[in-house]
Design an enzyme around this catalytic site. Structure first.
Site, PDB file in Angstrom:
ATOM      1  N   THR A 339       0.907  -1.328  -0.053  1.00 35.61           N
ATOM      2  CA  THR A 339       0.068   0.075   0.117  1.00 35.61           C
ATOM      3  C   THR A 339       0.851   1.069  -0.061  1.00 35.61           C
ATOM      4  O   THR A 339       1.840   1.456   0.712  1.00 35.61           O
ATOM      5  CB  THR A 339      -0.878  -0.062   1.152  1.00 35.61           C
ATOM      6  N   HIS A 392       2.387 -11.406  14.185  1.00 40.38           N
ATOM      7  CA  HIS A 392       3.400 -12.093  15.635  1.00 40.38           C
ATOM      8  C   HIS A 392       2.908 -13.367  15.828  1.00 40.38           C
ATOM      9  O   HIS A 392       3.905 -14.196  16.295  1.00 40.38           O
ATOM     10  CB  HIS A 392       3.245 -11.120  16.698  1.00 40.38           C
TER      11      HIS A 392
END
Length: 421
Positions: A339, A392
């Site tokens: 992006t 994560h």
């Protein structure tokens, strides 16, 4: 007579919103003519007539939510017939209703039954407001709208007093502001209320889900864009002459991302229950800002494409996004997303994951900044901050940092992209 139904539009889409009808009741249509536009979570889809005839009835109005397979209108077969006559000969029907005595009793009941619908159409209102008004026997023409353009919403109907002494309570309005709590929809200053589009609502829902379901972290770095800008300056004219497309930054970043994903395959994966699905292909999503919100069309097999092919693919997808002609196949199955907030002037931001992907790269504005070349020398260099948001749950911080460092190194040595990308 045939029914106009909502067609199947892919496994992930179960409903849509009627965006607008292209034809009116009584209009003659030919096979293949577009009848209406349906807004879904991902794209807008045009529904066409499967046969020629006359649009006899519109069952679901603009703004209403419909499900796959639901009947939203009816079409009478043929070029005209019974339902086409009212549209073309209204005056003749009025004469028939007055002259023949036996038919006179028939028309009066119709206006009585249709009165709520005529009041609905006399004033623009949301579907929920129309439904509530019918349930309470309230005529929408009598409802006071707080909307500057006069559109009636459910709260307007709820606050409407359907009794004759409706005016006196209005005169006591000064006392009302002290009563409403934080959840009140009463405003003392001008506001404009806009209904959230289906796509915007879906974007909002998915972004919240991404933050609630993923253990999202972001790591940052910066790239010296000197080498890339030098390549573009030297090659852009010949590149455009040969390939008929501009040499932009996105092809460099796409190639750098592919090279880094090959080195760190977990970032090109997704979580499926307790399994990690490692993808051996590189379908890179490119976020594009469209009128109704951000969409992420996918550049397929980016590892097999050259710079010109990537640039053409991105340009084509961006054009489709802005003209609202993207197909579902253009949006499905990306493995990683890029992006570029820098096109709007963003210097630094934290991109949100495009689930179920586990990584997204954010590009930002190129800005001249003083950089220490060595212990003795400083230079102004065109620098860009880049950000990697990652899940994560399966990606360790050290892996994310090294991935981003790899992207940085590939971009600062553009020739390496020909090998690694």
């Amino acid at each position: 007579m045939s029914e106009i139904k909502v067609p199947a539009m892919g496994e992930s889409i179960t409903e849509g919103t009627v965006s607008r009808w292209m034809v009116k009741e009584g209009d003659t249509v030919n096979q293949g003519d577009v009848l209406l536009e349906l807004e879904t979570d991902k794209v807008n889809i045009e529904i066409s007539a499967e046969e020629s005839g006359v649009l006899e009835k519109i069952i679901r109005q603009e703004g209403e939510t419909v499900e796959i397979g639901e009947t939203i209108g009816t079409l009478s077969a043929g070029s005209g017939g019974g339902s086409g006559a009212p549209a073309s000969e209204p005056a003749a029907e009025e004469k028939k209703a007055v002259t023949p005595a036996p038919e006179a009793p028939t028309p009066p009941p119709a206006p009585v039954a249709a009165a709520p619908e005529s009041s609905d159409s006399a004033k623009t209102a949301s579907p929920s407001a129309r439904k509530l008004a019918r349930e309470r026997g309230i005529e929408l023409d009598q409802v006071q709208s707080k909307d500057p353009i006069g559109r009636v919403y459910q709260d307007d109907v709820k606050s409407h007093n359907n009794q004759a002494p409706a005016a006196p309570p209005a005169s006591k309005a000064p006392a009302a502001p002290s009563a409403p709590a934080a959840g009140s929809s009463t405003y003392t200053k001008p506001v404009e209320r806009q209904r959230m589009s289906r796509r915007r609502a879906t974007i909002a829902k998915r972004l919240v889900e991404a933050q609630q379901t993923a253990a999202m972290l972001t790591t940052f770095n910066e790239v010296d864009m000197t080498a890339i800008m030098d390549v573009r300056k030297r090659r852009k004219d010949k590149f455009k002459e040969k390939h008929e497309i501009n040499l932009g930054f996105m092809s460099f970043f796409t190639k750098a991302v592919v090279g880094a994903l090959k080195k760190f395959p977990t970032i090109n994966a997704e979580i499926d229950g307790e399994d990690v699905v490692l993808k051996k292909y590189y379908d890179i999503g490119i976020a594009v800002s469209a009128k109704e919100g951000l969409v992420v069309p996918v550049v397929r097999d980016a590892d097999r494409l050259g710079f010109a092919e990537i640039e053409k693919s991105i340009a084509d997808l961006a054009s489709k996004a802005r003209s609202n002609t993207l197909a579902l196949s253009d949006l499905q199955g990306g493995t990683f997303t890029i992006t570029n907030g820098g096109t709007f002037g963003s210097l630094l931001s934290t991109p949100i994951l495009n689930t179920p992907q586990v990584g997204i790269l954010g590009m930002h504005k190129i800005q001249l900044r003083p950089v220490a070349i060595d212990a003795e020398r400083m230079e102004n260099r065109p620098m860009m901050y880049i950000a990697l948001s990652y899940d994560h749950r399966i990606i360790d911080g050290s892996e994310a940092v090294r991935f981003l460092v790899t992207v940085k190194e590939l971009l600062e040595d553009p020739e390496s992209l020909l090998i690694e990308g």
